[in-house]
Write an enzyme that holds these catalytic residues in place. Structure first.
Site, short mmCIF file in Angstrom:
data_model
loop_
_atom_site.label_atom_id
_atom_site.label_comp_id
_atom_site.label_asym_id
_atom_site.label_seq_id
_atom_site.Cartn_x
_atom_site.Cartn_y
_atom_site.Cartn_z
N ASP A 1 5.44 -5.14 2.15
CA ASP A 1 6.14 -4.16 2.98
C ASP A 1 5.99 -4.52 4.46
O ASP A 1 6.97 -4.56 5.21
CB ASP A 1 5.63 -2.74 2.70
CG ASP A 1 5.81 -2.34 1.24
OD1 ASP A 1 5.42 -3.13 0.36
OD2 ASP A 1 6.34 -1.25 0.96
N ASP B 1 2.49 1.61 2.77
CA ASP B 1 3.84 1.61 2.19
C ASP B 1 4.52 2.95 2.44
O ASP B 1 5.69 3.01 2.76
CB ASP B 1 3.80 1.30 0.69
CG ASP B 1 2.93 2.28 -0.09
OD1 ASP B 1 2.04 2.92 0.51
OD2 ASP B 1 3.14 2.42 -1.31
N TRP C 1 4.24 -11.13 -1.67
CA TRP C 1 3.25 -10.13 -1.23
C TRP C 1 2.07 -10.90 -0.62
O TRP C 1 1.78 -10.76 0.57
CB TRP C 1 2.79 -9.29 -2.43
CG TRP C 1 3.64 -8.07 -2.63
CD1 TRP C 1 3.29 -6.78 -2.34
CD2 TRP C 1 4.99 -8.00 -3.13
NE1 TRP C 1 4.33 -5.93 -2.62
CE2 TRP C 1 5.38 -6.63 -3.10
CE3 TRP C 1 5.90 -8.94 -3.58
CZ2 TRP C 1 6.64 -6.20 -3.52
CZ3 TRP C 1 7.16 -8.52 -3.99
CH2 TRP C 1 7.52 -7.18 -3.96
N HIS D 1 9.44 4.96 4.00
CA HIS D 1 8.98 3.62 3.66
C HIS D 1 9.60 2.70 4.71
O HIS D 1 10.82 2.67 4.84
CB HIS D 1 9.60 3.25 2.31
CG HIS D 1 8.62 2.93 1.23
ND1 HIS D 1 7.83 3.88 0.63
CD2 HIS D 1 8.32 1.76 0.59
CE1 HIS D 1 7.11 3.31 -0.32
NE2 HIS D 1 7.39 2.02 -0.36
N ARG E 1 2.76 9.10 -1.63
CA ARG E 1 2.36 8.69 -2.97
C ARG E 1 1.15 7.77 -2.98
O ARG E 1 0.26 7.92 -3.81
CB ARG E 1 3.55 8.01 -3.66
CG ARG E 1 3.31 7.66 -5.10
CD ARG E 1 4.48 6.87 -5.67
NE ARG E 1 4.66 5.59 -5.02
CZ ARG E 1 5.81 5.14 -4.52
NH1 ARG E 1 6.90 5.88 -4.63
NH2 ARG E 1 5.88 3.98 -3.94
N GLU E 2 1.12 6.78 -2.09
CA GLU E 2 0.07 5.77 -2.17
C GLU E 2 -0.76 5.59 -0.90
O GLU E 2 -1.91 5.23 -0.98
CB GLU E 2 0.69 4.42 -2.58
CG GLU E 2 1.28 4.47 -3.97
CD GLU E 2 1.79 3.12 -4.42
OE1 GLU E 2 1.04 2.15 -4.35
OE2 GLU E 2 2.97 3.04 -4.84
N GLU F 1 12.52 4.54 0.59
CA GLU F 1 12.05 3.45 -0.26
C GLU F 1 13.19 2.91 -1.13
O GLU F 1 13.30 1.72 -1.37
CB GLU F 1 10.94 3.99 -1.17
CG GLU F 1 10.44 3.03 -2.23
CD GLU F 1 9.36 3.65 -3.10
OE1 GLU F 1 9.30 4.89 -3.19
OE2 GLU F 1 8.58 2.89 -3.69
#
Ligand code: BGC
Length: 908
Positions: free
Chosen positions: A484, A472, A544, A789, A476-477, A771
């Protein structure tokens, strides 16, 4: 003359190592128009003159062929020779070598585990910490040093070839005699490790000598034990670092020597801590010179115990590892208004900084990474959550030295530099941009710089988020959020040759599928995301988890590859079965429509994620958008997934399945219509997303389509001419307008530059796709979302589809339509797209007072239908050699095959 180019083997590994039955592909080039392949022959042999191991011959236009021959020998160099024929009686030949992987050679090595402190388990709460990271408050005492491992071995006989195979619990960097083996970084990458741990294969022939040789490995926490994901939790796979490697040497006399990882010795070294997210701390004073060469005396190093046999989760990596893709110089180093020294990489990237410095021993240099400055031009942290420091620390030895980290990576554009002796200059730094090497094959240029910039930004966000898996964001992740990539895939496949990368990740999706068919919303599904899901009320989400059906379909549409449908079909059915089972749980919601009121539709979902209008409300959090929109987003996506699966069943000849999923689609569609459309055909929702999905997924009744498109336009007008769609509906927004008679509104939306809008980001100086539309707010304040993103970059495909006008008329682009967006207001568009058959180039110009001009280059094997308004040509379509032309319903239509063409209109 017929020629062959781009011969390739799908999913080849490191240095063309082949890990599984392959598919061969190629493209043909010809100077003659209207060329199609009429047949091909492939011969596979061990050597140039050796007898064929496998041969195949087909009379077909298809330029791909699956390998159906006998099992190949391990670690063997093969040559595949291609002969292709065309309709003009010409013949073209090509050949290419590849090496097979170790295939079924059993491992003689076992896992080894250096003596180490166990990693600290950071059991941070399952609900994300929304505060912005502040590394200055971070206690790093629980972090541990990287491990250095070495082993010397002897090669007594002259050898021909030698290979190293390696993987780790953690991430590793391999060395042979002091030199890096291969170009891979962050090895072995991330994967659902317990199910499939990739190992890498390296051809190390050129690095070995007769006599004594040394193999070295550096091991750090990585995805295995480091602090990863949304919550920054550690030890997701284990708390101990281990590695496994083996060297196989082929001697000239035909014998084989295997060097196992037994009898390694290990030590701590200069890497005092290394975390994929937090950063690396390196103390150069602790370097042991030449530790990875035979000259080194390792008497102080500890023996490394063997801990267990190689298990059957080991798989040869399919396709390439992460690499340094580009090294660039910073564009600027300066003092910010508050007196700090900051470097500007010039664009937002994923990667790290290499530094060169001359200093006294013990100078501590701190590099902090961020994607943005604050509104006053000072350095600011923009990443939310725990354990996301993005801080590298380098402690110098005496003298001149160069260093870069290898066991962490950051999402950044700006780097704050502290502790540097004096004022640094840009020469002292190199920006190392990392990612998985996926070839860029698409180009888009037009006379509006903002669109060109948007296209570049999209590509940059793609590059920064193909780090082993599609992620993504790189800060952060760094996580494989499934929606995505689902939304972005058509753009990825338009801009690049990345189908192999998506297929590798789809393998991981199947491995992570639960017994009951559930596909998790993040792949690989790190345990913290499971806990997060449990807290939120579900591990799957509409839009998703539908990736398992919709992504293979996108790949099929773009490449014509039926294999990807076949391979994922059982998993698709199991996923749909999971949904249907949930949909049958209606008891808790008795009273309403059973199709819409059940455990699936009413359960946890991310909905139309991040609708800007909802996010703009005071104190809004992302789940507000989920809750407000799941009512329409869940049935719409579930219906669409059922319908797509029905089409897939049709392609695969599964008649019963086709009917079953079609019926399911219709059932949901009926219920959806009852809920969202009144008798007069008006949409009963104030969300732009509901209108978009109703149109895009065929849910609006035919007679209500116009009205729905009209309503969408009114909602846009009410929103000051801006979009207000979330993640799930935005990819379809412009098509929903343009395909329903609102082409002008689609262009207006694309070209407008207020927030939210694509060109707003560009006007604000973005170098990647954000994002959130308002990462930089109109008043200049900066948000703490991701500035890198690719999700909202899904508009990229639309630039090719609607402005250049390249549309497939069948999966794989064997037949295409070219319908350029000449009413867009643009004067010039040029796009190149690599189709499975070869490069397509479309260029058009429409300048006031000048005739319309279009140049086309159509690849061998492609048939095109070009549609242009007849008004460009007066009353008749021009007669162009090699094209069949006529005027139909106000459109000049040209039909042709491969070749270069020029179409000229009359003076406007
Ligand atoms: C990610 C998204 C993802 C979402 C799930 C975020 O934290 O960055 O891109 O799809 O969570 O809703």
């Amino acid at each position: 003359m017929l020629g062959v180019s781009r011969m390739r083997i799908d999913r080849c590994g490191e240095t063309d190592f082949l890990s599984r039955p392959a598919e061969f592909g190629w493209i043909l080039l010809s100077g003659r128009r209207q060329t199609v392949q009429t047949g091909f022959r492939i011969v596979l042999a061990e050597e140039e003159r050796a007898a064929a191991v496998w041969e195949t011959e087909e009379e077909t236009g298809r330029t791909q062929a699956a390998y159906t021959g006998p099992d190949l020998k391990p670690l063997c160099r093969y040559i595949w020779k291609l002969e292709a024929y065309d309709n003009h009686g010409e013949r073209a030949c090509g050949e290419q070598y590849f090496t097979t992987g170790r295939l079924d050679i059993p491992w003689k090595s076992a896992w080894i585990e250096p003596v180490q402190l166990s990693a600290a388990k950071e059991n941070v709460p399952a609900v994300p910490d929304h505060c912005v990271a502040d590394p200055d408050l971070h206690d790093l005492s629980g972090f541990r040093p990287a491990q250095y491992l070495r082993k010397s071995f002897n090669i007594a006989a002259p050898f021909q070839k030698a290979y190293l195979f390696a993987t780790a619990h953690g991430i590793y960097l391999p060395y042979i005699n002091g030199a890096r083996a291969g170009k891979g970084e962050l090895l072995p990458g991330t994967a659902p490790y317990h199910e499939e741990l990739p190992f890498q294969s390296f051809d190390i022939t050129g690095l070995l000598n007769m006599g004594e040789n040394t193999v070295g490995m550096v091991l750090a926490d990585g995805w295995w034990a480091g602090r990863i994901g949304l919550m920054g939790r550690s030890c997701e796979y284990g708390d101990r670092l281990a590695c496994l490697f083996e060297i196989i040497v082929f001697n000239e006399d035909g014998s084989r020597q295997t060097v196992t990882d037994e009898n390694c010795r290990s030590s701590e070294g200069p890497i005092r801590s290394a975390d994929l997210f937090v950063g690396e701390c390196y103390d150069a004073r602790m370097e042991a010179d030449a530790w990875n060469t035979r000259a080194f005396q390792d008497c102080g190093w500890k023996p490394v115990p063997v801990i267990g046999r190689a298990a059957d989760n080991l798989h040869s990596q399919k396709g390439s590892s992460v690499q340094i893709l580009e090294k660039r110089k910073p564009v600027r180093i300066w003092k910010t208004p508050n007196g700090e020294t900051v470097l500007d990489a010039g664009e937002t990237v994923a990667g790290w900084i290499e530094l060169s410095v001359t200093a006294a021993a013990g100078t501590k240099i701190i590099l902090d990474h961020s994607e943005t400055l604050d509104r006053n031009g000072n350095f600011m942290y923009s990443v939310r959550g725990r354990n996301k420091d993005q801080r590298d620390i380098y402690i110098t030895r005496e003298g001149a030295q160069t260093w870069q980290p290898h066991f962490t990576y950051h999402g950044f554009r700006y780097v704050r530099i502290r502790g540097w002796p004096g004022m640094p200059s840009a020469d002292s730094f190199t920006v190392c941009v990392i990612g998985t090497p996926v070839e860029k094959t698409g180009t888009f240029l037009c006379d509006d710089w903002r669109l060109n910039r948007l296209h570049e930004n999209i590509w940059r966000s793609q590059r920064g988020n193909l780090v082993s898996v599609p992620t993504d964001c790189p800060q952060r992740e760094k996580a494989g959020w499934t929606a995505d990539i689902l939304l972005y895939a058509p753009t990825l496949l338009t801009l690049s040759d990345g189908a192999w990368f998506l297929k590798r990740w789809l393998d991981y999706c199947r491995l992570e599928q639960r017994e009951n068919g559930l596909i998790p919303f993040v792949i690989p599904f790190y345990p913290q995301y499971r806990d997060f899901g449990r807290r939120m009320g579900g591990e799957a989400s509409a839009g998703w988890s539908d990736v398992i059906v919709l992504l293979p379909w996108s790949i099929y549409e773009m490449t014509g590859d039926e294999g990807v449908l076949q391979e994922n079909y059982p998993a698709m059915k199991r996923w749909m079965h999971y949904i249907e089972t949930k949909m049958s749980e209606t008891a808790a919601y008795a009273g309403g429509d059973p199709v819409l009121e059940n455990a699936w539709m009413k359960g946890f979902h991310f909905g139309d994620w991040l609708v800007p209008g909802i996010m703009a409300k005071k104190n809004a959090v992302p789940m507000d958008s989920a809750k407000a929109t799941k009512d329409y987003a869940v049935p719409a996506y579930t219906a669409w997934t059922a319908r797509t699966l029905s089409e897939i069943a049709h392609v695969l000849g599964r008649k019963e399945d086709e009917a079953h999923y079609r019926l399911l689609y219709e059932k949901i569609r009926t219920a959806y219509r009852c809920k969202f459309f009144d008798e007069g055909g008006q949409v009963k929702s104030d969300f732009q997303g509901a209108c978009v999905l109703s149109l895009a997924f065929g849910l609006a009744p035919k007679e209500a389509r116009q009205e729905t498109a009209g309503r969408l336009c009114r909602l846009i007008a009410k929103n000051h001419g801006c979009l207000d769609t979330g993640f799930l509906s935005v990819p379809y927004l412009l098509d929903a307008l343009a395909d329903n008679g609102k082409e002008a509104e689609a262009y207006k939306l694309l070209f407008q530059d207020r927030c939210p809008g694509w060109l707003y980001m560009v006007e604000q100086g973005a170098t990647t796709v954000w994002e959130s539309w308002d990462c930089v707010q109109p008043d200049g304040s900066k948000g703490s979302y991701s500035y890198n993103h690719f999700a909202l970059g899904c508009v990229g495909a639309w630039l090719y589809r609607s402005l250049a006008g390249i549309r497939p008329l069948e999966p794989g682009f064997g037949k295409i339509a070219v319908m350029p967006g000449i009413d867009s207001g643009l004067k010039h568009v040029r796009a190149e797209q690599m189709l499975p058959q070869g490069k397509l180039c479309v260029e058009w110009e429409l300048k006031p007072g000048e005739p319309f001009v279009m140049r086309l280059e159509i690849p061998v094997g492609t048939v095109a239908r070009i549609c242009l308004p007849a008004r460009l040509f007066g009353t008749e379509a021009p007669d162009i050699e090699g094209m069949d032309s006529r005027v139909e319903n106000g459109m000049a239509v040209f039909h042709t095959g491969s070749g270069k063409y020029l179409i000229k209109g009359q003076k406007s």
